[in-house]
Design a protein around this motif. Structure first.
Motif, PDB file in Angstrom:
ATOM      1  N   MET A   1      10.159  -3.885   9.324  1.00 24.68           N
ATOM      2  CA  MET A   1       9.891  -4.881   8.272  1.00 24.68           C
ATOM      3  C   MET A   1      10.858  -4.660   7.107  1.00 24.68           C
ATOM      4  N   THR A   2      11.085  -5.696   6.339  1.00 22.93           N
ATOM      5  CA  THR A   2      12.104  -5.591   5.290  1.00 22.93           C
ATOM      6  C   THR A   2      11.476  -5.140   3.983  1.00 22.93           C
ATOM      7  N   VAL A   3      12.170  -4.208   3.358  1.00 20.60           N
ATOM      8  CA  VAL A   3      11.747  -3.763   2.030  1.00 20.60           C
ATOM      9  C   VAL A   3      12.570  -4.528   1.002  1.00 20.60           C
ATOM     10  N   ILE A   4      11.896  -5.070   0.005  1.00 19.95           N
ATOM     11  CA  ILE A   4      12.636  -5.710  -1.092  1.00 19.95           C
ATOM     12  C   ILE A   4      12.280  -5.005  -2.403  1.00 19.95           C
ATOM     13  N   VAL A   5      13.184  -5.108  -3.374  1.00 20.56           N
ATOM     14  CA  VAL A   5      12.926  -4.545  -4.708  1.00 20.56           C
ATOM     15  C   VAL A   5      12.992  -5.678  -5.712  1.00 20.56           C
ATOM     16  N   ARG A   6      12.034  -5.698  -6.614  1.00 16.48           N
ATOM     17  CA  ARG A   6      11.977  -6.767  -7.628  1.00 16.48           C
ATOM     18  C   ARG A   6      11.233  -6.231  -8.843  1.00 16.48           C
ATOM     19  N   ASP A   7      11.185  -7.031  -9.903  1.00 14.65           N
ATOM     20  CA  ASP A   7      10.441  -6.611 -11.095  1.00 14.65           C
ATOM     21  C   ASP A   7       8.943  -6.731 -10.856  1.00 14.65           C
ATOM     22  N   LEU A   8       8.206  -5.801 -11.435  1.00 12.20           N
ATOM     23  CA  LEU A   8       6.740  -5.872 -11.411  1.00 12.20           C
ATOM     24  C   LEU A   8       6.295  -7.143 -12.135  1.00 12.20           C
ATOM     25  N   LYS A  52      10.363  -2.403 -15.106  1.00  5.65           N
ATOM     26  CA  LYS A  52       9.479  -1.740 -14.138  1.00  5.65           C
ATOM     27  C   LYS A  52       9.750  -2.423 -12.808  1.00  5.65           C
ATOM     28  N   LEU A  53      10.306  -1.661 -11.877  1.00  3.77           N
ATOM     29  CA  LEU A  53      10.646  -2.222 -10.569  1.00  3.77           C
ATOM     30  C   LEU A  53       9.596  -1.819  -9.543  1.00  3.77           C
ATOM     31  N   VAL A  54       9.435  -2.657  -8.537  1.00  5.07           N
ATOM     32  CA  VAL A  54       8.590  -2.267  -7.401  1.00  5.07           C
ATOM     33  C   VAL A  54       9.353  -2.529  -6.114  1.00  5.07           C
ATOM     34  N   ALA A  55       9.083  -1.680  -5.112  1.00  6.28           N
ATOM     35  CA  ALA A  55       9.567  -1.929  -3.750  1.00  6.28           C
ATOM     36  C   ALA A  55       8.377  -2.463  -2.978  1.00  6.28           C
ATOM     37  N   GLU A  56       8.612  -3.548  -2.254  1.00 10.64           N
ATOM     38  CA  GLU A  56       7.514  -4.218  -1.554  1.00 10.64           C
ATOM     39  C   GLU A  56       7.852  -4.326  -0.068  1.00 10.64           C
ATOM     40  N   GLU A  57       6.843  -4.067   0.763  1.00 10.09           N
ATOM     41  CA  GLU A  57       7.007  -4.259   2.207  1.00 10.09           C
ATOM     42  C   GLU A  57       5.767  -4.983   2.705  1.00 10.09           C
ATOM     43  N   ASN A  82      13.163   6.644 -13.073  1.00 11.65           N
ATOM     44  CA  ASN A  82      12.168   7.512 -12.453  1.00 11.65           C
ATOM     45  C   ASN A  82      11.562   6.751 -11.282  1.00 11.65           C
ATOM     46  N   VAL A  83      11.885   7.248 -10.109  1.00 10.53           N
ATOM     47  CA  VAL A  83      11.587   6.530  -8.865  1.00 10.53           C
ATOM     48  C   VAL A  83      10.507   7.290  -8.092  1.00 10.53           C
ATOM     49  N   TYR A  84       9.451   6.596  -7.718  1.00 10.67           N
ATOM     50  CA  TYR A  84       8.367   7.222  -6.943  1.00 10.67           C
ATOM     51  C   TYR A  84       8.009   6.303  -5.785  1.00 10.67           C
ATOM     52  N   VAL A  85       8.040   6.872  -4.568  1.00  9.20           N
ATOM     53  CA  VAL A  85       7.665   6.109  -3.377  1.00  9.20           C
ATOM     54  C   VAL A  85       6.364   6.708  -2.849  1.00  9.20           C
ATOM     55  N   ASP A  86       5.476   5.857  -2.392  1.00  6.38           N
ATOM     56  CA  ASP A  86       4.218   6.300  -1.790  1.00  6.38           C
ATOM     57  C   ASP A  86       4.548   7.323  -0.692  1.00  6.38           C
ATOM     58  N   PRO A  87       4.025   8.565  -0.760  1.00  5.10           N
ATOM     59  CA  PRO A  87       4.380   9.583   0.233  1.00  5.10           C
ATOM     60  C   PRO A  87       4.064   9.135   1.666  1.00  5.10           C
ATOM     61  N   ALA A  88       3.129   8.198   1.828  1.00  6.05           N
ATOM     62  CA  ALA A  88       2.815   7.716   3.180  1.00  6.05           C
ATOM     63  C   ALA A  88       3.807   6.656   3.653  1.00  6.05           C
ATOM     64  N   ARG A  89       4.723   6.215   2.780  1.00  3.87           N
ATOM     65  CA  ARG A  89       5.637   5.117   3.146  1.00  3.87           C
ATOM     66  C   ARG A  89       7.090   5.476   2.862  1.00  3.87           C
ATOM     67  N   THR A  90       7.423   6.764   2.955  1.00  2.00           N
ATOM     68  CA  THR A  90       8.829   7.139   2.764  1.00  2.00           C
ATOM     69  C   THR A  90       9.609   6.849   4.050  1.00  2.00           C
ATOM     70  N   GLY A  91      10.929   6.948   3.963  1.00  2.00           N
ATOM     71  CA  GLY A  91      11.777   6.778   5.150  1.00  2.00           C
ATOM     72  C   GLY A  91      12.007   5.334   5.543  1.00  2.00           C
ATOM     73  N   ARG A  92      11.671   4.395   4.669  1.00  2.00           N
ATOM     74  CA  ARG A  92      11.879   2.972   4.977  1.00  2.00           C
ATOM     75  C   ARG A  92      12.960   2.354   4.095  1.00  2.00           C
ATOM     76  N   GLY A  93      13.631   3.167   3.309  1.00  2.00           N
ATOM     77  CA  GLY A  93      14.724   2.662   2.472  1.00  2.00           C
ATOM     78  C   GLY A  93      14.288   2.222   1.087  1.00  2.00           C
ATOM     79  N   ALA A  94      12.994   2.365   0.769  1.00  5.90           N
ATOM     80  CA  ALA A  94      12.521   1.888  -0.544  1.00  5.90           C
ATOM     81  C   ALA A  94      13.171   2.676  -1.682  1.00  5.90           C
TER      82      ALA A  94
END
Ligand SMILES: CC(C)(COP(=O)(O)OP(=O)(O)OC[C@H]1O[C@@H](n2cnc3c(N)ncnc32)[C@H](O)[C@@H]1OP(=O)(O)O)[C@@H](O)C(=O)NCCC(=O)NCCS
Length: 309
Positions: A1-8, A52-57, A82-94
Protein backbone atom coordinates in the motif's frame (compact mmCIF):
# COMPACT_ATOMS: atom_id res chain seq x y z
CA UNK A 1 0.00 0.00 0.00
CA UNK A 2 1.18 3.54 -0.62
CA UNK A 3 2.35 5.79 2.14
CA UNK A 4 1.72 9.50 1.66
CA UNK A 5 2.90 12.47 3.74
CA UNK A 6 0.77 15.57 4.21
CA UNK A 7 -0.06 18.23 6.79
CA UNK A 8 -2.13 17.25 9.81
CA UNK A 9 -5.72 18.50 9.57
CA UNK A 10 -6.15 20.05 12.99
CA UNK A 11 -9.92 20.46 12.70
CA UNK A 12 -10.54 16.73 12.39
CA UNK A 13 -10.69 15.00 15.80
CA UNK A 14 -9.66 11.65 14.26
CA UNK A 15 -6.48 13.26 12.93
CA UNK A 16 -5.60 14.68 16.33
CA UNK A 17 -6.25 11.28 17.91
CA UNK A 18 -4.13 9.54 15.27
CA UNK A 19 -1.23 11.91 15.81
CA UNK A 20 -1.34 11.41 19.58
CA UNK A 21 -1.69 7.62 19.29
CA UNK A 22 1.49 7.44 17.18
CA UNK A 23 3.43 9.79 19.48
CA UNK A 24 2.49 7.84 22.60
CA UNK A 25 3.27 4.49 20.91
CA UNK A 26 6.71 5.73 19.82
CA UNK A 27 7.62 7.49 23.08
CA UNK A 28 5.12 7.28 25.95
CA UNK A 29 7.14 9.66 28.16
CA UNK A 30 6.16 12.81 26.31
CA UNK A 31 2.56 13.64 27.07
CA UNK A 32 0.13 14.86 24.44
CA UNK A 33 -3.59 15.51 24.70
CA UNK A 34 -5.97 16.94 22.10
CA UNK A 35 -5.84 20.22 24.06
CA UNK A 36 -2.04 20.36 24.21
CA UNK A 37 -1.69 19.51 20.52
CA UNK A 38 -4.25 22.14 19.47
CA UNK A 39 -2.51 24.63 21.75
CA UNK A 40 0.86 23.92 20.10
CA UNK A 41 -0.68 24.30 16.63
CA UNK A 42 -2.36 27.56 17.59
CA UNK A 43 0.97 29.13 18.64
CA UNK A 44 2.97 28.73 15.45
CA UNK A 45 5.05 31.89 15.27
CA UNK A 46 5.26 33.06 11.62
CA UNK A 47 9.08 32.97 11.75
CA UNK A 48 9.00 29.31 12.89
CA UNK A 49 7.40 28.12 9.61
CA UNK A 50 6.12 25.26 11.73
CA UNK A 51 4.33 22.26 10.26
CA UNK A 52 2.84 19.13 11.76
CA UNK A 53 3.18 16.38 9.18
CA UNK A 54 1.57 12.96 9.15
CA UNK A 55 2.35 9.82 7.17
CA UNK A 56 -0.81 8.01 6.15
CA UNK A 57 -1.34 4.49 4.85
CA UNK A 58 -4.80 3.21 3.94
CA UNK A 59 -6.39 6.20 5.65
CA UNK A 60 -4.56 5.54 8.92
CA UNK A 61 -1.93 7.79 10.48
CA UNK A 62 1.24 5.74 10.98
CA UNK A 63 3.88 8.47 11.38
CA UNK A 64 4.24 12.08 12.54
CA UNK A 65 6.75 14.91 12.28
CA UNK A 66 7.02 18.25 14.01
CA UNK A 67 9.02 20.60 11.85
CA UNK A 68 10.09 24.22 12.13
CA UNK A 69 12.78 26.80 12.77
CA UNK A 70 13.96 27.65 16.29
CA UNK A 71 12.85 31.27 16.03
CA UNK A 72 13.72 31.98 19.69
CA UNK A 73 17.37 31.13 19.09
CA UNK A 74 19.80 34.04 18.69
CA UNK A 75 21.46 31.93 15.95
CA UNK A 76 19.46 31.99 12.66
CA UNK A 77 18.87 28.94 10.48
CA UNK A 78 18.43 26.33 13.21
CA UNK A 79 15.82 23.92 11.88
CA UNK A 80 14.27 21.00 13.73
CA UNK A 81 12.48 17.89 12.59
CA UNK A 82 11.23 15.33 15.07
CA UNK A 83 9.98 12.25 13.31
CA UNK A 84 8.12 9.40 15.03
CA UNK A 85 6.69 6.34 13.28
CA UNK A 86 4.34 3.89 14.98
CA UNK A 87 6.70 1.04 16.07
CA UNK A 88 4.15 -1.45 14.67
CA UNK A 89 4.30 0.20 11.22
CA UNK A 90 8.00 0.77 10.55
CA UNK A 91 9.72 -0.45 7.39
CA UNK A 92 7.10 0.97 5.01
CA UNK A 93 8.98 4.12 4.02
CA UNK A 94 7.01 6.49 6.26
CA UNK A 95 10.07 7.75 8.16
CA UNK A 96 12.12 8.44 5.02
CA UNK A 97 9.23 10.30 3.39
CA UNK A 98 8.63 12.38 6.50
CA UNK A 99 12.33 13.28 6.69
CA UNK A 100 12.46 14.24 3.01
CA UNK A 101 9.34 16.40 3.22
CA UNK A 102 10.60 18.10 6.39
CA UNK A 103 14.08 18.74 5.00
CA UNK A 104 12.71 20.27 1.78
CA UNK A 105 10.46 22.58 3.79
CA UNK A 106 13.26 23.66 6.14
CA UNK A 107 15.75 24.20 3.31
CA UNK A 108 13.19 26.38 1.52
CA UNK A 109 13.05 28.58 4.64
CA UNK A 110 16.78 29.00 5.04
CA UNK A 111 17.74 26.29 7.54
CA UNK A 112 21.49 25.69 7.69
CA UNK A 113 21.55 23.19 10.54
CA UNK A 114 18.98 20.47 11.12
CA UNK A 115 18.37 19.04 14.60
CA UNK A 116 16.42 15.87 15.26
CA UNK A 117 15.68 13.98 18.47
CA UNK A 118 16.08 10.24 17.98
CA UNK A 119 14.94 7.59 20.47
CA UNK A 120 18.14 5.80 21.52
CA UNK A 121 17.65 2.43 19.85
CA UNK A 122 20.01 0.89 17.26
CA UNK A 123 17.47 0.92 14.39
CA UNK A 124 16.61 4.59 14.93
CA UNK A 125 20.25 5.62 15.20
CA UNK A 126 21.17 3.76 12.02
CA UNK A 127 18.24 5.44 10.23
CA UNK A 128 19.46 8.91 11.29
CA UNK A 129 23.04 8.13 10.29
CA UNK A 130 21.95 6.85 6.86
CA UNK A 131 20.26 10.21 6.33
CA UNK A 132 23.51 12.08 7.01
CA UNK A 133 22.91 13.03 10.66
CA UNK A 134 25.60 12.88 13.36
CA UNK A 135 24.94 12.28 17.06
CA UNK A 136 25.47 15.05 19.60
CA UNK A 137 24.08 15.42 23.13
CA UNK A 138 21.39 13.30 24.72
CA UNK A 139 18.51 13.68 27.17
CA UNK A 140 16.80 11.28 29.52
CA UNK A 141 13.13 10.70 30.31
CA UNK A 142 12.56 9.86 33.97
CA UNK A 143 9.60 8.46 35.84
CA UNK A 144 8.74 8.37 39.53
CA UNK A 145 6.14 5.98 40.89
CA UNK A 146 4.42 8.53 43.10
CA UNK A 147 1.93 6.01 44.47
CA UNK A 148 4.55 3.61 45.82
CA UNK A 149 7.72 5.66 46.45
CA UNK A 150 8.32 7.39 49.78
CA UNK A 151 9.09 11.03 49.08
CA UNK A 152 11.73 12.85 51.16
CA UNK A 153 10.04 14.46 54.18
CA UNK A 154 8.71 17.98 53.66
CA UNK A 155 11.30 20.57 54.65
CA UNK A 156 10.77 24.04 56.06
CA UNK A 157 12.11 26.85 53.87
CA UNK A 158 15.44 28.37 54.96
CA UNK A 159 15.35 31.80 56.67
CA UNK A 160 14.24 34.59 54.32
CA UNK A 161 12.46 32.22 51.91
CA UNK A 162 8.67 31.85 51.66
CA UNK A 163 6.85 29.18 49.72
CA UNK A 164 4.00 30.14 47.40
CA UNK A 165 2.25 28.66 44.39
CA UNK A 166 1.91 29.98 40.84
CA UNK A 167 -1.75 30.70 41.63
CA UNK A 168 -0.49 33.55 43.85
CA UNK A 169 0.86 35.17 40.65
CA UNK A 170 -2.32 34.71 38.62
CA UNK A 171 -3.02 38.45 38.50
CA UNK A 172 0.45 39.29 37.24
CA UNK A 173 2.66 36.39 36.15
CA UNK A 174 5.45 38.69 34.94
CA UNK A 175 7.82 37.83 37.84
CA UNK A 176 7.51 34.15 36.89
CA UNK A 177 8.33 35.04 33.28
CA UNK A 178 11.50 36.76 34.48
CA UNK A 179 12.43 33.70 36.55
CA UNK A 180 11.72 31.29 33.70
CA UNK A 181 13.78 33.37 31.26
CA UNK A 182 16.71 33.55 33.71
CA UNK A 183 16.87 29.82 34.42
CA UNK A 184 16.09 28.61 30.87
CA UNK A 185 19.15 30.50 29.65
CA UNK A 186 21.30 28.27 31.91
CA UNK A 187 19.72 24.96 30.99
CA UNK A 188 22.19 22.78 29.05
CA UNK A 189 21.14 22.25 25.43
CA UNK A 190 22.40 22.52 21.90
CA UNK A 191 20.12 25.30 20.69
CA UNK A 192 20.51 28.39 22.87
CA UNK A 193 17.19 29.85 23.87
CA UNK A 194 16.59 33.42 24.79
CA UNK A 195 13.10 34.48 25.56
CA UNK A 196 12.37 38.12 25.82
CA UNK A 197 8.82 38.25 24.53
CA UNK A 198 6.41 38.31 27.50
CA UNK A 199 3.25 38.03 25.38
CA UNK A 200 4.64 34.96 23.59
CA UNK A 201 5.53 33.39 26.97
CA UNK A 202 2.01 34.02 28.28
CA UNK A 203 0.50 32.40 25.18
CA UNK A 204 2.83 29.42 25.18
CA UNK A 205 3.79 28.66 28.77
CA UNK A 206 1.24 30.38 31.00
CA UNK A 207 -1.74 29.31 28.86
CA UNK A 208 -0.44 25.78 28.31
CA UNK A 209 -3.62 23.80 28.93
CA UNK A 210 -2.01 21.40 31.44
CA UNK A 211 -0.21 24.02 33.54
CA UNK A 212 -1.31 23.44 37.15
CA UNK A 213 -1.02 26.75 38.99
CA UNK A 214 -1.89 25.25 42.40
CA UNK A 215 0.70 22.47 42.19
CA UNK A 216 3.47 24.72 40.82
CA UNK A 217 5.64 25.69 43.80
CA UNK A 218 7.54 28.97 43.98
CA UNK A 219 10.23 30.07 46.48
CA UNK A 220 10.15 33.82 47.13
CA UNK A 221 12.95 35.96 48.67
CA UNK A 222 12.36 39.66 49.44
CA UNK A 223 9.15 39.54 47.39
CA UNK A 224 10.86 38.09 44.28
CA UNK A 225 10.49 34.52 43.02
CA UNK A 226 13.92 32.87 43.06
CA UNK A 227 13.11 29.19 42.42
CA UNK A 228 10.18 27.22 41.07
CA UNK A 229 9.06 23.80 39.99
CA UNK A 230 6.42 23.91 37.28
CA UNK A 231 3.68 21.25 37.40
CA UNK A 232 1.76 19.96 34.39
CA UNK A 233 -1.16 17.67 35.19
CA UNK A 234 -3.81 15.89 33.18
CA UNK A 235 -6.41 15.49 35.93
CA UNK A 236 -6.12 11.70 35.60
CA UNK A 237 -3.11 10.59 37.60
CA UNK A 238 -0.30 11.95 35.45
CA UNK A 239 1.96 14.72 36.73
CA UNK A 240 4.90 16.14 34.75
CA UNK A 241 7.53 18.75 35.53
CA UNK A 242 7.68 21.52 32.94
CA UNK A 243 10.75 23.18 34.46
CA UNK A 244 12.62 23.36 37.74
CA UNK A 245 14.97 26.27 38.19
CA UNK A 246 16.76 28.47 40.69
CA UNK A 247 18.29 31.87 39.91
CA UNK A 248 22.09 31.82 40.01
CA UNK A 249 22.51 33.77 43.26
CA UNK A 250 20.41 31.26 45.17
CA UNK A 251 21.77 27.97 43.80
CA UNK A 252 23.26 25.33 46.06
CA UNK A 253 20.95 26.20 48.97
CA UNK A 254 18.53 23.33 48.43
CA UNK A 255 15.82 25.52 46.86
CA UNK A 256 15.23 23.33 43.80
CA UNK A 257 14.79 20.32 46.08
CA UNK A 258 12.52 22.35 48.36
CA UNK A 259 10.12 23.57 45.67
CA UNK A 260 9.98 20.28 43.78
CA UNK A 261 9.41 18.34 47.00
CA UNK A 262 6.53 20.60 48.00
CA UNK A 263 4.99 20.24 44.57
CA UNK A 264 5.36 16.43 44.57
CA UNK A 265 3.87 16.05 48.06
CA UNK A 266 0.86 18.13 47.07
CA UNK A 267 0.51 16.25 43.77
CA UNK A 268 0.43 12.95 45.59
CA UNK A 269 -2.15 14.29 48.04
CA UNK A 270 -4.24 15.39 45.02
CA UNK A 271 -4.26 11.80 43.73
CA UNK A 272 -1.47 11.86 41.13
CA UNK A 273 0.26 8.47 40.89
CA UNK A 274 2.95 8.92 38.24
CA UNK A 275 5.47 11.75 37.85
CA UNK A 276 7.51 12.36 34.69
CA UNK A 277 10.36 14.64 33.82
CA UNK A 278 13.12 15.04 31.25
CA UNK A 279 16.74 16.14 31.70
CA UNK A 280 19.69 16.78 29.46
CA UNK A 281 22.21 14.04 30.26
CA UNK A 282 24.82 16.72 31.11
CA UNK A 283 22.57 18.33 33.72
CA UNK A 284 24.39 16.85 36.73
CA UNK A 285 22.61 18.88 39.42
CA UNK A 286 19.08 18.21 38.11
CA UNK A 287 19.74 14.51 37.58
CA UNK A 288 21.14 14.33 41.15
CA UNK A 289 18.01 16.04 42.48
CA UNK A 290 15.69 13.70 40.59
CA UNK A 291 17.64 10.64 41.74
CA UNK A 292 17.23 11.89 45.32
CA UNK A 293 13.45 11.83 44.82
CA UNK A 294 13.58 8.29 43.38
CA UNK A 295 13.02 9.05 39.68
CA UNK A 296 14.36 6.37 37.34
CA UNK A 297 15.63 6.83 33.79
CA UNK A 298 13.20 5.07 31.44
CA UNK A 299 14.35 6.18 27.99
CA UNK A 300 16.95 8.32 26.27
CA UNK A 301 16.86 10.40 23.13
CA UNK A 302 19.93 11.46 21.19
CA UNK A 303 20.07 14.75 19.38
CA UNK A 304 21.25 14.26 15.80
CA UNK A 305 22.54 17.15 13.72
CA UNK A 306 23.11 17.71 10.03
CA UNK A 307 24.64 20.77 8.37
CA UNK A 308 22.94 21.71 5.09
CA UNK A 309 23.19 24.41 2.48
C1 LIG B 1 19.51 22.56 38.29
C2 LIG B 1 19.09 23.68 39.26
C3 LIG B 1 17.56 23.77 39.22
C4 LIG B 1 19.53 23.32 40.69
O1 LIG B 1 19.04 24.31 41.59
P1 LIG B 1 19.57 24.44 43.12
O2 LIG B 1 18.60 25.26 43.84
O3 LIG B 1 21.00 24.85 43.09
O4 LIG B 1 19.48 22.91 43.58
P2 LIG B 1 19.58 22.34 45.07
O5 LIG B 1 20.46 23.23 45.87
O6 LIG B 1 18.22 22.06 45.60
O7 LIG B 1 20.25 20.90 44.84
C5 LIG B 1 21.37 20.77 44.01
C6 LIG B 1 21.94 19.39 44.22
O8 LIG B 1 22.73 19.04 43.06
C7 LIG B 1 24.03 18.64 43.51
N1 LIG B 1 24.95 19.01 42.46
C8 LIG B 1 25.38 20.25 42.14
N2 LIG B 1 26.19 20.19 41.05
C9 LIG B 1 26.25 18.89 40.69
C10 LIG B 1 26.91 18.19 39.66
N3 LIG B 1 27.66 18.84 38.75
N4 LIG B 1 26.76 16.85 39.58
C11 LIG B 1 25.98 16.20 40.46
N5 LIG B 1 25.32 16.82 41.47
C12 LIG B 1 25.47 18.14 41.58
C13 LIG B 1 24.25 19.40 44.76
O9 LIG B 1 25.26 18.78 45.51
C14 LIG B 1 22.87 19.37 45.40
O10 LIG B 1 22.66 18.13 46.06
P3 LIG B 1 22.89 18.04 47.68
O11 LIG B 1 21.72 18.77 48.29
O12 LIG B 1 22.85 16.58 47.93
O13 LIG B 1 24.18 18.68 47.94
C15 LIG B 1 19.73 25.04 38.87
O14 LIG B 1 21.12 24.85 38.68
C16 LIG B 1 19.16 25.69 37.62
O15 LIG B 1 18.22 26.48 37.66
N6 LIG B 1 19.74 25.37 36.44
C17 LIG B 1 19.28 25.95 35.16
C18 LIG B 1 17.90 25.42 34.76
C19 LIG B 1 17.87 23.93 34.63
O16 LIG B 1 18.75 23.30 34.04
N7 LIG B 1 16.78 23.33 35.16
C20 LIG B 1 16.52 21.94 35.01
C21 LIG B 1 15.86 21.71 33.73
S1 LIG B 1 15.51 20.04 33.46
Amino acid sequence: MTVIVRDLRPDAPAEIEGFIRVRHAALPYVFFSPESLRHAISLSHPRAHARKLVAEEDGEIIGTAQVGLAHESPVPGQGFLNVYVDPARTGRGAGALLVRTAEEHLAAHGATNLFAWVVDEPGNRAFAERHGYRPSRSAHFLRLDLAHTALPPLQDPPPGIELRTAADFADDPRPLFALDAAVAADEPGDIDVEFTDYEAWVAETWRYPHLDLELTSVAVADGHPVAFSVAHTNGAGRYGTGMTGTVRDHRGRGLAKLVKNHSLHRARAAGYTEAYTGNDSDNGPMLAINQWFGYEIRATEVRYVRAVG
